[in-house]
Scaffold this motif. Structure first.
Motif, PDB file in Angstrom:
ATOM      1  N   ASP A 207       5.518  -0.760   8.741  1.00  0.00           N
ATOM      2  CA  ASP A 207       3.971  -0.566   8.882  1.00  0.00           C
ATOM      3  C   ASP A 207       3.461   0.564   7.998  1.00  0.00           C
ATOM      4  OD1 ASP A 207       4.292  -1.795  11.869  1.00  0.00           O
ATOM      5  OD2 ASP A 207       4.961   0.067  12.682  1.00  0.00           O
ATOM      6  N   VAL A 208       2.205   0.041   7.644  1.00  0.00           N
ATOM      7  CA  VAL A 208       1.273   0.765   6.549  1.00  0.00           C
ATOM      8  C   VAL A 208       0.117   1.108   7.492  1.00  0.00           C
ATOM      9  CG1 VAL A 208       0.259   0.459   4.467  1.00  0.00           C
ATOM     10  CG2 VAL A 208       2.481  -0.687   4.692  1.00  0.00           C
ATOM     11  N   ASP A 209       0.073   2.101   7.815  1.00  0.00           N
ATOM     12  CA  ASP A 209      -1.232   2.548   8.700  1.00  0.00           C
ATOM     13  C   ASP A 209      -2.266   3.328   7.968  1.00  0.00           C
ATOM     14  OD1 ASP A 209       0.205   4.626   8.550  1.00  0.00           O
ATOM     15  OD2 ASP A 209       0.339   5.236  10.469  1.00  0.00           O
ATOM     16  N   PHE A 210      -2.267   3.450   6.864  1.00  0.00           N
ATOM     17  CA  PHE A 210      -2.956   4.140   5.681  1.00  0.00           C
ATOM     18  C   PHE A 210      -3.305   3.305   4.683  1.00  0.00           C
ATOM     19  CE2 PHE A 210       0.952   4.877   4.158  1.00  0.00           C
ATOM     20  CZ  PHE A 210       0.704   5.111   2.641  1.00  0.00           C
ATOM     21  N   GLY A 211      -4.406   3.695   3.872  1.00  0.00           N
ATOM     22  CA  GLY A 211      -4.597   2.958   2.652  1.00  0.00           C
ATOM     23  C   GLY A 211      -5.596   1.644   2.670  1.00  0.00           C
ATOM     24  N   HIS A 212      -6.068   1.295   3.902  1.00  0.00           N
ATOM     25  CA  HIS A 212      -6.844   0.336   3.881  1.00  0.00           C
ATOM     26  C   HIS A 212      -8.229   0.429   3.457  1.00  0.00           C
ATOM     27  CE1 HIS A 212      -4.387  -0.745   7.926  1.00  0.00           C
ATOM     28  NE2 HIS A 212      -3.723  -1.117   7.180  1.00  0.00           N
ATOM     29  N   MET A 213      -8.763   1.700   3.475  1.00  0.00           N
ATOM     30  CA  MET A 213     -10.080   2.050   2.974  1.00  0.00           C
ATOM     31  C   MET A 213      -9.703   1.556   1.252  1.00  0.00           C
ATOM     32  SD  MET A 213     -12.942   2.618   3.558  1.00  0.00           S
ATOM     33  CE  MET A 213     -14.602   3.195   2.541  1.00  0.00           C
ATOM     34  N   GLU A 214      -8.835   2.130   0.877  1.00  0.00           N
ATOM     35  CA  GLU A 214      -8.574   2.087  -0.742  1.00  0.00           C
ATOM     36  C   GLU A 214      -8.610   0.321  -1.009  1.00  0.00           C
ATOM     37  OE1 GLU A 214      -7.003   4.370   0.947  1.00  0.00           O
ATOM     38  OE2 GLU A 214      -7.865   6.217   0.146  1.00  0.00           O
ATOM     39  N   ALA A 215      -8.063  -0.553  -0.220  1.00  0.00           N
ATOM     40  CA  ALA A 215      -7.868  -1.740  -0.431  1.00  0.00           C
ATOM     41  C   ALA A 215      -9.265  -2.421  -0.322  1.00  0.00           C
ATOM     42  CB  ALA A 215      -6.767  -2.687   0.533  1.00  0.00           C
ATOM     43  N   VAL A 216      -9.867  -1.860   0.475  1.00  0.00           N
ATOM     44  CA  VAL A 216     -11.391  -2.661   0.804  1.00  0.00           C
ATOM     45  C   VAL A 216     -12.094  -2.115  -0.288  1.00  0.00           C
ATOM     46  CG1 VAL A 216     -13.286  -2.714   2.134  1.00  0.00           C
ATOM     47  CG2 VAL A 216     -10.987  -2.749   3.268  1.00  0.00           C
ATOM     48  N   SER A 217     -11.999  -0.984  -0.661  1.00  0.00           N
ATOM     49  CA  SER A 217     -12.880  -0.441  -1.943  1.00  0.00           C
ATOM     50  C   SER A 217     -12.700  -1.114  -3.235  1.00  0.00           C
ATOM     51  CB  SER A 217     -12.669   1.033  -1.992  1.00  0.00           C
ATOM     52  OG  SER A 217     -11.589   1.404  -2.528  1.00  0.00           O
ATOM     53  N   LEU A 218     -11.384  -1.743  -3.425  1.00  0.00           N
ATOM     54  CA  LEU A 218     -11.294  -2.619  -4.586  1.00  0.00           C
ATOM     55  C   LEU A 218     -12.141  -3.819  -4.895  1.00  0.00           C
ATOM     56  CD1 LEU A 218      -7.370  -2.160  -5.045  1.00  0.00           C
ATOM     57  CD2 LEU A 218      -9.081  -0.949  -6.471  1.00  0.00           C
ATOM     58  N   ILE A 219     -12.470  -4.307  -3.577  1.00  0.00           N
ATOM     59  CA  ILE A 219     -13.433  -5.500  -3.602  1.00  0.00           C
ATOM     60  C   ILE A 219     -14.653  -5.595  -4.295  1.00  0.00           C
ATOM     61  CG2 ILE A 219     -14.488  -6.984  -2.063  1.00  0.00           C
ATOM     62  CD1 ILE A 219     -12.517  -6.843  -0.046  1.00  0.00           C
ATOM     63  N   SER A 220     -15.068  -3.996  -4.135  1.00  0.00           N
ATOM     64  CA  SER A 220     -16.438  -4.003  -5.019  1.00  0.00           C
ATOM     65  C   SER A 220     -16.242  -3.489  -6.284  1.00  0.00           C
ATOM     66  CB  SER A 220     -17.071  -2.874  -4.179  1.00  0.00           C
ATOM     67  OG  SER A 220     -16.337  -1.564  -4.163  1.00  0.00           O
TER      68      SER A 220
END
Length: 1009
Positions: free
Chosen positions: A67-80
């Motif tokens: 389970d990876v319950d963190f870092g989602h924000m960092e992944a999404v931010s890379l899209i921009s």
């Protein structure tokens, strides 16, 4: 994927691979996750390269199953990110880690939209891939219009348009109500003019989805589909990269032919001729080769072409060519091809008149019965069963009997049933039918159901010329040293009734018949002994004047079993012993069974079930089931030999609530008398039932119900209220229905699919699913004629306790076509009122209007629940007295064995809980009722029967809702009183545990009673 410059990631992957066990791997992963968390907290110091590296690590850990319950924000931010490497990582990781309901996705919608409407084709492709993979509702609402613009844009490269088509397909499948495709028929037609096969293939996938929901808007696409198919079949202008083992784009050919099968027919003669020329080329150009990959591709195209040929009802010559081609396939070595050949032959048999052509391959099909692959053997059996008629029944049945001895155990039951059905349907003479059934029992007794030997007894009883022959054959089988117990049953029954017809034959004297039957007594189980005792009594009855030695032998047996622990055997022995002393009067007491009324047997019903199941597996039926909301028209083609066609509205039947239609004896006679229920010797845990007098309903319930009925009939302001509570069975039309409407409705109350109404022009079928308080019908409106039905109207008149929504019904049903109309039902509260379908149509000069009750009845919202004594009795005691617990003595009940009554309750979705009541003549029942007002409400019930008088019983119903208790009690009362008259198994054929089972007039004591 190249990891150049990402040494830390490469080292981490190497460390994971070098771990010796799962524990070492977990420790290494935990260490790395801690490191990544620390670095993400100090995000300001992270470079885009480092963030990309850590997001890659996070994805790799996720792929390992952690389970990876963190870092989602960092992944999404890379899209921009403006750079391709970071943006690529952002899109890939986001589509893997997040689902359509994740809140972080909202942050990326604007960025994704900017990439879609931007000019960078690489970014457009990544954005479209993300949207297609996730396919959430918010994405569809925000981005579908932009995706549609990309698809029809002339300035975009084919690569982008191809991805846009697939993205739009995903959004449409996931959210068809959000994606606006109104007026898209012209645009789809334009897309089919595209020369690029990649865009064509993707657009065709989208077209298949669109026409599956509504084909009427896309008729303009049909000629263009045929032109594309013609181009591919002739291999004109097909790039090499779209040619698979010499076959031009097989996946596109399959999609085109699948899309064409959603259109009922093709009227334009030029288009139809061009299409059949293409199909002819496909049929002629397909053969079996050594290359497996080429075989797979060419046969995918071929079998889809066969499905289209069947759908379009091609000419007889083309059908013959299809059968000849399939005949080659069933003889090849490759098992997959043999399977497909047999399956498609069966499908063709169901929808086209090719039975005579298929018969030419009968020898090869019989050979397939011995194939090492059981799937092929099953398909061969299905095909033999479907192609059988009077001309070849003898050969096929004899082959099945011969194969039965070596068949797998998994197939023997199906083999036995189908052989019995074919023997009954196509028997050249009844003696051959008797031979077949007895051979079946002899070779596969364990797999022969009681229905089969019940049926042969019915035939013999109803045909006097057959009785001596059947008795002789039964006598011959008893000479065998070891026979199955079912053979003992049928032989004993036949010889008990008709052995006196063989008295002049050698070895058939009463004493010899008794001796050979009695030899089998030690080898049979307890349920068979009553049949043998009845046979002994019959033999004694036919021996007049009595043979003292034989009489003493039989009396000794009766005397022995008078002390048997089994109540059924004990009572038979005692009563037969007493009756056998009446001398010549025994002839009247144990008279022969009368002839049975003519009726359809359970075997023929099972034959119809098998045909309906096979039909529903056809490609047309499968595609018809894919539609979810709008009506879908499917053509109806007639098969050979009168079997139901693929789209005939017989639907899938479920077994009846009991085997009453197949049983041997007539129904019980009704007798008047008071109900006398004797307390059992053990303490009655449910004794509180015997205290209070019968109560008709909760306080005010009866008055309230009567008031509603009167006010509904006299003061209803519209037709809906009146029709919902008035009978709808007796209706007058110039066109008379086929079959009894009330009987069809009653049958559908106990099963979920079948025919609701039929007349010479239309057939209305129903298939339903029920879940808690929600239900979903599909109405199948089938035009049986070669002219259209016009002015079709359907109006639902629901009672107040049901919320019903019917999808739009088309005003015209094309010739030989079927319309499917979904119907959603929600149960608001308990009630026995029924919804009414007000249906009308015009055919020629006939205007037909019928009002049909819909089987959305009380028991459809029940769910059986099994309860132990520890669960049941606390609930039962807590529901004490009216209005939550009601009791009533019901008279005029249709007599039935206790087992049959239990089957009735099971069919009504109520669970019979054995062992809870100390009295074996009583039933305890539990179920759960669902509605919007009650939610899940537990319902308990006790049914007390009197063995001496089966025409009355006492019912006690308890639940936590007064109205539910009353309505459920009245529903059970209706079911028990309105059971149709049916013949039943004689007591010697179906023993019960009731002490008074022998009082059934269906037993051999019919004359005495």
């Amino acid at each position: 994927m190249a990891w150049s410059g990402m040494r830390g990631l490469s080292v981490f992957i190497s460390d994971i691979r070098n771990c010796q066990n799962k524990e070492q791997e977990r420790l290494r992963v935990d260490k790395e996750l801690g490191n990544v968390r620390t670095r993400f907290k100090n995000e300001k110091g992270l470079t885009p390269y480092e963030k990309k590296k850590y997001v890659w690590k996070m994805l790799y850990i996720y792929m390992l199953g952690y389970d990876v319950d963190f870092g989602h924000m960092e992944a999404v931010s890379l899209i921009s990110s403006p750079k391709y490497p970071e943006k690529q990582v952002g899109y890939i990781v986001t589509s893997c880690l997040l689902n359509e309901n994740h809140d972080f996705l909202r942050l990326a919608i604007n960025t994704v939209r900017n990439d879609i409407i931007g000019r960078n084709e690489t970014f457009q492709c990544m954005a479209l891939t993300l949207v297609g993979n996730i396919g959430g509702r918010e994405f569809a609402e925000s981005l579908a219009p932009d995706v549609q613009k990309l698809l029809i844009s002339s300035s975009c490269r084919p690569l982008v348009r191809k991805k846009a088509a697939l993205c739009l397909l995903r959004l449409y499948r996931k959210n068809p109500d959000v994606v606006n495709v109104d007026g898209w028929s012209d645009r789809m037609a334009q897309l089919l003019d595209e020369r690029d096969l990649g865009v064509l293939t993707s657009s065709m996938s989208l077209l298949v989805a669109l026409v599956s929901n509504n084909h009427d808007a896309y008729w303009s696409c049909v000629p263009k589909c045929v032109k594309i198919l013609e181009r591919l079949a002739r291999n004109q202008d097909v790039p090499q990269e779209y040619t698979y083992y010499g076959i031009p784009s097989p996946w596109l050919q399959v999609k085109i032919m699948r899309a064409l099968q959603y259109f009922p027919t093709i009227e334009d003669p030029n288009t139809r001729r061009s299409l059949f020329e293409v199909l002819q080329r496909i049929l002629m150009g397909t053969d079996v080769v050594k290359n497996v990959n080429k075989n797979n591709a060419s046969h995918a195209v071929l079998f889809e072409a066969l499905a289209l040929v069947m759908h379009l009802d091609a000419e007889k010559d083309m059908m013959s060519q299809c059968v000849a081609l399939l005949g080659k396939f069933i003889a090849v070595r490759e098992p997959n091809i043999r399977y497909l050949g047999l399956e498609n032959m069966t499908r063709m048999l169901m929808v086209t008149d090719v039975q005579d052509i298929i018969k030419r391959h009968q020898a090869q099909i019989i050979t397939s019965l011995k194939d090492p692959d059981i799937s092929i053997r099953r398909r061969a059996l299905d095909l033999l069963y479907g192609m059988c008629d009077v001309s070849n029944a003898k050969d096929i049945v004899e082959e099945l009997l011969q194969y039965l001895s070596t068949a797998d155990f998994a197939m023997r039951e199906e083999l036995s049933l189908k052989a019995a059905i074919l023997a009954e349907k196509f028997a050249p003479d009844l003696s051959w039918y008797v031979d077949v059934i007895l051979q079946l029992i002899d070779k596969a007794g364990d797999f022969v159901s009681d229905d089969i030997w019940f049926r042969v007894v019915q035939f013999v009883t109803n045909n006097e010329d057959l009785q001596p022959y059947a008795a002789v054959k039964a006598r011959e089988y008893l000479d065998k040293p070891a026979i199955h117990e079912t053979m003992v049953k049928v032989s004993a029954y036949l010889l008990g009734e008709y052995s006196h017809l063989l008295a002049r034959r050698p070895g058939c004297s009463p004493k010899e018949i008794f001796s050979i039957i009695h030899e089998k007594l030690p080898t049979v189980s307890t349920p068979t002994i009553p049949i043998l005792l009845s046979t002994y009594a019959k033999i004694l009855m036919h021996t007049q004047p009595p043979d003292p030695e034989l009489q003493n032998q039989i009396w000794a047996i009766f005397s022995k079993y008078e002390s048997c622990i089994d109540v059924e055997i004990q009572q038979r022995a005692a009563e037969y012993f007493a009756l056998s002393r009446k001398g010549a009067d025994l002839m009247d007491i144990l008279a022969e069974m009368p002839k049975f009324p003519e009726r359809q047997s359970a075997l023929i019903k099972k034959a119809e079930d098998t045909e309906a199941d096979t039909a529903e597996q056809s490609a047309i039926k499968l595609r018809a089931q894919q539609q979810t909301s709008n009506a879908l028209v499917v053509t109806d083609q007639r098969p050979a030999n009168g079997t139901p066609p693929v789209n005939q509205l017989t639907l899938v039947k479920v077994p009846s609530i009991s085997n009453v239609d197949d049983n041997l004896a007539e129904g019980l006679t009704e007798e008047n008398g008071a109900l006398s229920i004797v307390d059992p010797q053990p303490p009655d845990i449910l004794g509180d039932l015997l205290g209070p007098p019968a109560i008709e309903g909760p306080p005010g319930a009866a008055i309230h119900s009567e008031h509603n009925l009167v006010s509904g009939l006299e003061g209803a302001s519209n037709a809906e209220e009146t029709l919902a509570i008035t009978p709808v069975d007796e209706q007058t039309n110039a066109v008379q229905p086929i079959g009894n409407i009330a009987d069809r409705f009653n049958a559908l109350c106990l099963k979920d699919s079948g025919v609701l109404y039929e007349d010479p022009y239309i057939q209305i079928g129903i298939k339903a699913e029920w879940r808690a308080q929600h239900g979903r019908f599909v109405l199948f409106l089938g035009n049986k004629n070669t002219a259209p039905l016009v002015s079709v109207q359907a109006l639902i008149l629901p009672p107040s306790h049901l919320k019903i929504e019917l999808s739009l019904v088309p005003e015209t049903i094309p010739p030989r076509a079927q319309v499917q109309c979904p119907l959603e039902v929600v149960n608001l509260r308990p009630s026995r009122d029924v919804a009414v379908l007000d249906f009308s149509y015009t055919f020629g000069t006939h205007v037909v209007n019928v009002k049909l009750r819909l089987p959305a009845v009380l028991n459809k919202f029940l769910q059986p629940i099994s309860m132990s004594a520890d669960d049941f009795f606390p609930q039962w005691r807590s529901l004490s007295g009216p209005p939550l617990k009601l009791q009533e003595v019901i008279r005029g009940v249709r007599p039935m064995p206790l087992v049959e009554m239990a089957n009735l309750f099971n069919s009504c979705r109520m669970m019979v809980c054995p062992g809870l009541d100390p009295n074996p003549n009583n039933l305890v029942v539990s179920t759960t009722f669902y509605s919007e007002s009650t939610r899940a409400m537990l319902c308990l019930m006790r049914i007390e029967t009197d063995p001496a008088d089966r025409t009355q019983l006492r019912v006690t119903v308890a639940s936590g809702d007064p109205m539910l208790t009353f309505e459920l009690k009245e529903f059970v009362k209706e079911q028990l009183v309105s059971i149709p008259t049916a013949s039943r198994v004689p007591a010697q054929a179906q023993p019960t545990n009731s002490p008074s089972a022998l009082s059934d007039p269906g037993a051999m004591l019919a004359g005495l009673l």
